[in-house]
Design a protein around this motif. Structure first.
Motif, PDB file in Angstrom:
ATOM      1  N   UNK A 230       9.729   3.303 -22.244  1.00 15.75           N
ATOM      2  CA  UNK A 230      10.086   3.079 -20.839  1.00 15.75           C
ATOM      3  C   UNK A 230      11.308   3.907 -20.456  1.00 15.75           C
ATOM      4  N   UNK A 231      11.204   4.512 -19.274  1.00  9.76           N
ATOM      5  CA  UNK A 231      12.345   5.216 -18.672  1.00  9.76           C
ATOM      6  C   UNK A 231      12.701   4.524 -17.361  1.00  9.76           C
ATOM      7  N   UNK A 232      13.986   4.348 -17.133  1.00  9.88           N
ATOM      8  CA  UNK A 232      14.481   3.734 -15.900  1.00  9.88           C
ATOM      9  C   UNK A 232      14.918   4.846 -14.959  1.00  9.88           C
ATOM     10  N   UNK A 233      14.398   4.821 -13.719  1.00  6.85           N
ATOM     11  CA  UNK A 233      14.690   5.904 -12.772  1.00  6.85           C
ATOM     12  C   UNK A 233      15.234   5.349 -11.462  1.00  6.85           C
ATOM     13  N   UNK A 234      16.326   5.944 -10.981  1.00  6.01           N
ATOM     14  CA  UNK A 234      16.892   5.681  -9.655  1.00  6.01           C
ATOM     15  C   UNK A 234      16.701   6.965  -8.853  1.00  6.01           C
ATOM     16  N   UNK A 235      15.758   6.963  -7.920  1.00  6.84           N
ATOM     17  CA  UNK A 235      15.367   8.193  -7.239  1.00  6.84           C
ATOM     18  C   UNK A 235      16.439   8.724  -6.302  1.00  6.84           C
ATOM     19  N   UNK A 236      17.168   7.825  -5.629  1.00  8.28           N
ATOM     20  CA  UNK A 236      18.169   8.266  -4.650  1.00  8.28           C
ATOM     21  C   UNK A 236      19.494   7.559  -4.925  1.00  8.28           C
ATOM     22  N   UNK A 237      20.334   8.199  -5.688  1.00  4.16           N
ATOM     23  CA  UNK A 237      21.632   7.630  -6.046  1.00  4.16           C
ATOM     24  C   UNK A 237      22.735   8.407  -5.346  1.00  4.16           C
ATOM     25  N   UNK A 238      23.545   7.704  -4.557  1.00 11.07           N
ATOM     26  CA  UNK A 238      24.706   8.331  -3.931  1.00 11.07           C
ATOM     27  C   UNK A 238      25.794   8.564  -4.990  1.00 11.07           C
ATOM     28  N   UNK A 239      26.835   9.257  -4.594  1.00 13.91           N
ATOM     29  CA  UNK A 239      27.912   9.553  -5.546  1.00 13.91           C
ATOM     30  C   UNK A 239      28.571   8.272  -6.053  1.00 13.91           C
ATOM     31  N   UNK A 240      28.720   7.290  -5.159  1.00 18.46           N
ATOM     32  CA  UNK A 240      29.329   6.023  -5.567  1.00 18.46           C
ATOM     33  C   UNK A 240      28.420   5.293  -6.551  1.00 18.46           C
ATOM     34  N   UNK A 241      27.114   5.255  -6.252  1.00 22.21           N
ATOM     35  CA  UNK A 241      26.174   4.582  -7.151  1.00 22.21           C
ATOM     36  C   UNK A 241      26.082   5.318  -8.481  1.00 22.21           C
ATOM     37  N   UNK A 242      26.127   6.633  -8.454  1.00 23.57           N
ATOM     38  CA  UNK A 242      26.080   7.425  -9.683  1.00 23.57           C
ATOM     39  C   UNK A 242      27.248   7.071 -10.602  1.00 23.57           C
ATOM     40  N   UNK A 243      28.412   6.908 -10.014  1.00 26.38           N
ATOM     41  CA  UNK A 243      29.589   6.553 -10.806  1.00 26.38           C
ATOM     42  C   UNK A 243      29.431   5.189 -11.456  1.00 26.38           C
ATOM     43  N   UNK A 244      28.859   4.229 -10.704  1.00 23.30           N
ATOM     44  CA  UNK A 244      28.669   2.891 -11.279  1.00 23.30           C
ATOM     45  C   UNK A 244      27.584   2.880 -12.351  1.00 23.30           C
ATOM     46  N   UNK A 245      26.520   3.678 -12.150  1.00 26.99           N
ATOM     47  CA  UNK A 245      25.448   3.721 -13.150  1.00 26.99           C
ATOM     48  C   UNK A 245      25.931   4.344 -14.457  1.00 26.99           C
ATOM     49  N   UNK A 246      26.808   5.312 -14.358  1.00 27.56           N
ATOM     50  CA  UNK A 246      27.321   5.958 -15.567  1.00 27.56           C
ATOM     51  C   UNK A 246      28.158   4.998 -16.407  1.00 27.56           C
ATOM     52  N   UNK A 247      28.652   3.936 -15.785  1.00 30.82           N
ATOM     53  CA  UNK A 247      29.452   2.941 -16.510  1.00 30.82           C
ATOM     54  C   UNK A 247      28.607   1.784 -17.031  1.00 30.82           C
ATOM     55  N   UNK A 248      27.306   1.783 -16.741  1.00 32.23           N
ATOM     56  CA  UNK A 248      26.430   0.688 -17.181  1.00 32.23           C
ATOM     57  C   UNK A 248      26.295   0.703 -18.705  1.00 32.23           C
ATOM     58  N   UNK A 249      26.319  -0.469 -19.317  1.00 30.21           N
ATOM     59  CA  UNK A 249      26.195  -0.589 -20.765  1.00 30.21           C
ATOM     60  C   UNK A 249      24.718  -0.756 -21.121  1.00 30.21           C
ATOM     61  N   UNK A 250      24.110   0.355 -21.540  1.00 32.34           N
ATOM     62  CA  UNK A 250      22.684   0.383 -21.864  1.00 32.34           C
ATOM     63  C   UNK A 250      22.485   0.320 -23.370  1.00 32.34           C
ATOM     64  N   UNK A 251      21.297  -0.077 -23.831  1.00 27.20           N
ATOM     65  CA  UNK A 251      21.034  -0.160 -25.277  1.00 27.20           C
ATOM     66  C   UNK A 251      21.197   1.192 -25.965  1.00 27.20           C
ATOM     67  N   UNK A 252      21.633   1.158 -27.224  1.00 28.54           N
ATOM     68  CA  UNK A 252      21.816   2.360 -28.064  1.00 28.54           C
ATOM     69  C   UNK A 252      22.781   3.355 -27.434  1.00 28.54           C
ATOM     70  N   UNK A 253      23.683   2.865 -26.587  1.00 34.49           N
ATOM     71  CA  UNK A 253      24.691   3.694 -25.926  1.00 34.49           C
ATOM     72  C   UNK A 253      24.081   4.830 -25.105  1.00 34.49           C
ATOM     73  N   UNK A 254      22.891   4.605 -24.614  1.00 35.45           N
ATOM     74  CA  UNK A 254      22.257   5.610 -23.753  1.00 35.45           C
ATOM     75  C   UNK A 254      22.858   5.534 -22.369  1.00 35.45           C
TER      76      UNK A 254
END
Length: 262
Positions: A230-254
């Motif tokens: 499975x791949x998780x996709x966010x098709x339209x991420x603003x700069x603010x959302x991109x910053x928050x997604x990069x800080x998300x704690x995903x499995x295997x440090x992905x």
């Protein structure tokens, strides 16, 4: 015959003349001036306001009634108020239209497509938990793809930097052998990858070759099993959302990166 007809007409005319004068009211019982539709009187509106004047007379104006000039002044003032109200409404409408136009003309925020993965079914449970506090579920989707397995000929991890440097120097002595540092996942850091293969048989053959050449500490690591992932996709991420997604704690440090073309 003609004389009889003339005589009858004379008699009828004489009777009608006498009836119209009221001479035969007691005989006939029907008065010529009698109202034949008395119900119309019940249909009058404010009959008490009617005033019958003789010829040449004009209706007197009561003191309590406004004069024509006063009425005209009131009509003029009412018209002016109406014009002012219309102007105010037009101005307010214009302001609202200007605001709406400015909002509509504002350029949309630039967006990017972000993707993270692959994750197995167990990993998707952790992904759902990590993203629940960042964006609503309908803002991202899961793409399930059939991917190949991945195997790596690996050496490490090393307990300290001295061992790490010594092993790097040893690998460089073998001609034709390429390698790269391994930093993730954490349980393989620090280490070296001596090759990655999508078929297990190819990985095993490469490992046997290296051992024959003297690399006894090399071993085979399964990076991922083949199958549906499975791949998780966010098709339209603003700069603010991109910053928050990069800080998300995903499995295997992905982490999230640019969407891949599949």
């Amino acid at each position: 015959m003609l004389r009889s007809l003339v005589l009858i007409l004379l008699i009828v005319n004489a009777l009608f003349f006498g009836w119209s004068r009221g001479w035969l009211n007691t005989v006939v019982g029907v008065r010529p001036d009698r109202q034949h539709e008395p119900q119309r009187l019940n249909q009058q509106l404010h009959p008490e306001q009617l005033l019958i004047l003789p010829p040449g007379k004009t209706r007197p104006v009561a003191a309590s009634e406004p004069s024509s000039a006063a009425s005209a002044a009131e009509d003029s003032a009412s018209s002016a108020s109406g014009v002012e109200a219309a102007a105010s409404a037009s101005s307010a409408s214009g302001n609202n239209a200007s605001t709406a136009a400015a909002t509509a003309s504002a350029p949309p925020q630039p967006t990017v497509c972000l993707e993270a993965g692959p994750f197995d079914d167990a990993g998707m449970t952790a992904v759902n938990t990590a993203l629940s506090g960042i964006l609503p579920r309908y803002k991202w989707r899961t793409n399930t793809v059939d991917i190949k397995g991945l195997w790596m000929v690996y050496m490490g991890p090393f307990p300290d930097s001295d061992t790490y440097d010594r092993k790097k120097a040893e690998i460089r002595k073998f001609k034709g052998v390429s390698f790269e540092e391994v930093r993730t996942p954490s349980n393989l850091n620090p280490g070296f990858s001596l090759g990655r293969y999508t078929r297990q048989s190819d990985a095993e053959a490469a490992l046997d070759n290296l051992k024959e050449r003297g690399m006894r500490s090399a071993r085979l690591i399964t990076v991922r099993q083949g199958g549906e992932m499975n791949f998780v996709r966010v098709s339209e991420a603003t700069s603010d959302l991109k910053e928050r997604l990069e800080k998300a704690k995903l499995p295997d440090k992905k982490s999230f990166g640019k969407c891949a073309q599949r």
